[in-house]
Enzyme design. Structure first.
Site, PDB file in Angstrom:
ATOM      1  N   ASP A 104       1.879  11.094  13.696  1.00 46.75           N
ATOM      2  CA  ASP A 104       1.614  10.154  13.406  1.00 46.75           C
ATOM      3  C   ASP A 104       1.529   9.206  14.629  1.00 46.75           C
ATOM      4  O   ASP A 104       0.390   8.028  14.331  1.00 46.75           O
ATOM      5  CB  ASP A 104       2.939   9.311  12.954  1.00 46.75           C
ATOM      6  CG  ASP A 104       3.229   8.203  11.964  1.00 46.75           C
ATOM      7  OD1 ASP A 104       2.392   8.019  11.664  1.00 46.75           O
ATOM      8  OD2 ASP A 104       3.995   8.037  12.682  1.00 46.75           O
TER       9      ASP A 104
ATOM     10  N   SER B 280      -5.558   2.074  10.295  1.00 50.31           N
ATOM     11  CA  SER B 280      -4.430   1.358  10.078  1.00 50.31           C
ATOM     12  C   SER B 280      -4.274   0.042  10.797  1.00 50.31           C
ATOM     13  O   SER B 280      -5.401  -0.649  11.066  1.00 50.31           O
ATOM     14  CB  SER B 280      -4.102   2.401  12.183  1.00 50.31           C
ATOM     15  OG  SER B 280      -3.138   1.307  12.255  1.00 50.31           O
ATOM     16  N   ARG B 281      -2.944  -0.925  10.008  1.00 54.13           N
ATOM     17  CA  ARG B 281      -2.772  -2.040  10.238  1.00 54.13           C
ATOM     18  C   ARG B 281      -2.941  -2.115  11.416  1.00 54.13           C
ATOM     19  O   ARG B 281      -3.293  -3.476  12.069  1.00 54.13           O
ATOM     20  CB  ARG B 281      -1.589  -2.265   9.289  1.00 54.13           C
ATOM     21  CG  ARG B 281      -1.673  -1.796   7.577  1.00 54.13           C
ATOM     22  CD  ARG B 281      -1.051  -1.110   7.578  1.00 54.13           C
ATOM     23  NE  ARG B 281      -0.963  -0.153   6.723  1.00 54.13           N
ATOM     24  CZ  ARG B 281      -1.612   0.094   5.692  1.00 54.13           C
ATOM     25  NH1 ARG B 281      -2.493  -0.786   5.229  1.00 54.13           N
ATOM     26  NH2 ARG B 281      -2.052   1.997   6.448  1.00 54.13           N
TER      27      ARG B 281
ATOM     28  N   SER C 292       1.033  -1.015   0.043  1.00 59.41           N
ATOM     29  CA  SER C 292       0.415   0.502   0.614  1.00 59.41           C
ATOM     30  C   SER C 292       0.863   1.657   0.258  1.00 59.41           C
ATOM     31  O   SER C 292       0.508   2.311  -0.916  1.00 59.41           O
ATOM     32  CB  SER C 292      -1.070   0.382   1.127  1.00 59.41           C
ATOM     33  OG  SER C 292      -1.278  -0.870   1.588  1.00 59.41           O
TER      34      SER C 292
ATOM     35  N   GLU D 109       3.423  -3.664  11.599  1.00 64.43           N
ATOM     36  CA  GLU D 109       5.189  -3.316  11.276  1.00 64.43           C
ATOM     37  C   GLU D 109       5.279  -3.724  13.528  1.00 64.43           C
ATOM     38  O   GLU D 109       5.717  -4.151  13.559  1.00 64.43           O
ATOM     39  CB  GLU D 109       5.256  -2.309  11.493  1.00 64.43           C
ATOM     40  CG  GLU D 109       6.275  -2.384   9.861  1.00 64.43           C
ATOM     41  CD  GLU D 109       7.214  -2.714   9.828  1.00 64.43           C
ATOM     42  OE1 GLU D 109       7.858  -3.580  10.134  1.00 64.43           O
ATOM     43  OE2 GLU D 109       7.473  -2.659   8.492  1.00 64.43           O
TER      44      GLU D 109
ATOM     45  N   LYS E 154       4.734   4.456  17.940  1.00 68.22           N
ATOM     46  CA  LYS E 154       3.341   4.441  17.383  1.00 68.22           C
ATOM     47  C   LYS E 154       3.084   3.091  16.938  1.00 68.22           C
ATOM     48  O   LYS E 154       2.077   3.054  17.569  1.00 68.22           O
ATOM     49  CB  LYS E 154       3.140   5.999  16.952  1.00 68.22           C
ATOM     50  CG  LYS E 154       4.181   5.635  15.198  1.00 68.22           C
ATOM     51  CD  LYS E 154       2.936   5.548  14.404  1.00 68.22           C
ATOM     52  CE  LYS E 154       3.490   4.807  13.132  1.00 68.22           C
ATOM     53  NZ  LYS E 154       2.510   3.931  11.973  1.00 68.22           N
TER      54      LYS E 154
ATOM     55  N   LYS F 108       8.543   2.280   8.808  1.00 63.34           N
ATOM     56  CA  LYS F 108       8.345   2.754   9.680  1.00 63.34           C
ATOM     57  C   LYS F 108       8.603   0.860  10.692  1.00 63.34           C
ATOM     58  O   LYS F 108       7.638   0.833  11.156  1.00 63.34           O
ATOM     59  CB  LYS F 108       6.696   3.101  10.136  1.00 63.34           C
ATOM     60  CG  LYS F 108       6.612   3.911   9.743  1.00 63.34           C
ATOM     61  CD  LYS F 108       5.542   5.259  10.174  1.00 63.34           C
ATOM     62  CE  LYS F 108       5.443   6.306   9.232  1.00 63.34           C
ATOM     63  NZ  LYS F 108       4.243   6.950   9.312  1.00 63.34           N
TER      64      LYS F 108
ATOM     65  N   GLY G 253       5.738  10.901  10.186  1.00 60.90           N
ATOM     66  CA  GLY G 253       3.837  11.678   9.268  1.00 60.90           C
ATOM     67  C   GLY G 253       3.513  11.220   9.808  1.00 60.90           C
ATOM     68  O   GLY G 253       3.504   9.658   8.820  1.00 60.90           O
TER      69      GLY G 253
END
Ligand SMILES: NC(=O)C1=CN([C@@H]2O[C@H](COP(=O)(O)OP(=O)(O)OC[C@H]3O[C@@H](n4cnc5c(N)ncnc54)[C@H](OP(=O)(O)O)[C@@H]3O)[C@@H](O)[C@H]2O)C=CC1
Ligand SMILES: O=C(CO)COP(=O)(O)O
Length: 334
Positions: free
Chosen positions: A250, A260-261, A16, A287, A197, A112, A142
């Site tokens: 972020d 958000s995954r 993505s 992640e 995050k 990330k 960001g």
């Protein structure tokens, strides 16, 4: 951008974020060699100018973008190499490349996450593995979900590098009609916060899945900002304003956005899915699942108090009950 000669980009990754970055970059004067590992997806893009597996509504400009499944072909002649695969797979993606392949190129990490097992930041790994000078490496940070880029929703990026010229140049490349990118020099702070995050968003998802509400989540995120500050200030104590969008923005978008995954993955865990079934349910990578193990290990010698990270670690890697862990956090937070 008004350069007469297009800037040559190698985009590494077919997911993505890579697709969204190709869309952003294509607004400017560039040519892109886009590497995907998946032959079927690559052939589909060549034929239909769309990535059928990720952000399939995004129209790829065939005059600017050429796809390939050969990594050497992708990076040959590139001015910039942008890494946009999950951290766990970046080593596989660049298999067979040597420092010579990177000579004279600027490397941009859009990742990330952390390299698992060796617990290294991606920019450190690139420097060590491919002898790229640190001031030629940057990372993209960001609050920016690929799905909103696809919809051309106004977004902001921050480009972190120890090289001021590098951060400026990459910011210019990624600024377009609907994205403003700005440089910053706090590479480590930005990169670690981007990793952290994801873990916090995973925790938010877990609490949501368990039935906690917005009140609890607001306290969780507030406590998380303190936890992140303690961690980055211990590892890299420089003056930084963690309320800037590269850090706080972020954290917020990842904790609160339905795109958000990491939050989605956490939500499934909170609802009682096993890790394997949660991973199968999502067709994308969270992640934070990998990163929490790295951050937990990195923190061992420092012993920075990190109750939220520790709770997520125990849930994902030690089989602890999400309910019991959040109960314990409930008592600790204020
Ligand atoms: N999505 C977003 O909004 C944002 C993502 N990022 C970061 O970008 C990075 C990439 O994430 P994203 O694009 O979202 O990931 P996605 O989950 O959308 O895509 C995953 C990508 O990884 C590839 N992949 C999966 N398994 C392997 C493997 N074993 N070896 C090599 N490649 C593999 C997939 O290929 P295949 O399809 O062939 O399985 C696919 O290209 C992450 O670090 C993420 O944190 C940063 C900002 C925003
Ligand atoms: O980093 C992101 C948004 O800025 C993407 O976060 P997720 O991987 O959780 O979707």
């Amino acid at each position: 951008m008004k350069n007469a000669t297009p800037i040559r980009i190698a985009m590494i990754g077919g997911g993505s974020w890579a697709t969204a970055l190709v869309k952003i970059l294509s607004e400017n004067n560039v040519t892109i060699r886009w590497w995907l590992r998946n032959e079927v997806d690559a052939a589909h893009i060549k034929r239909f100018n769309r990535n059928k597996s990720y952000l399939s509504d995004v129209q790829i400009n065939p005059r600017k973008v050429k796809v390939t499944t050969k990594i050497r072909e992708a990076i040959r002649d590139a001015d910039y190499v942008i890494l946009a695969v999950p951290a766990a797979f970046v080593s596989d993606a660049l298999l067979g490349l040597t420092p010579a392949h990177f000579t004279g190129k600027l490397v941009v990490s859009a990742i990330k996450g952390m390299i698992p097992n060796i617990n290294q930041l991606v920019t450190d790994w690139v420097e060590a593995k491919f002898a790229v000078p640190k001031d030629h490496i940057s990372c993209i940070a960001g609050p920016c979900h690929a799905e909103e880029v696809a919809l051309e929703k106004q977004s902001y990026l921050t480009i972190a590098s120890t090289g001021a010229a590098c951060a400026e140049a990459v910011s210019a490349l990624l600024t377009c009609r609907f994205v403003k990118a700005s440089p910053i020099n706090d590479l480590y702070g930005v990169e670690y916060c981007a990793v952290m995050k994801n873990i916090i968003a995973l925790a938010c998802g877990i609490t949501h899945g368990l039935g906690y509400g917005d009140n609890f989540q607001a306290v969780l995120v507030s406590n998380a900002t303190q936890e992140i500050r303690r961690f980055v200030d211990t590892l890299f104590p420089v003056a930084r304003d963690l309320s800037q969008s590269a850090y706080l923005g972020d954290l917020l978008v990842t904790c609160y956005s339905p795109f958000s995954r990491n939050r989605t993955f956490g939500n499934l865990i909170g609802r009682g899915y096993t890790i394997q079934s949660a991973q199968m349910e999502m067709n994308m990578i969270a992640e934070g699942y990998y990163a929490v193990r790295s951050i937990y290990a990195i923190n061992e010698p420092h012993q920075v108090p990190m109750p939220i990270v520790s709770a997520v670690y125990r849930i994902l890697y030690e089989g602890a009950s999400p309910g019991a862990e959040m109960n314990a956090l409930k008592r600790e937070m204020r």
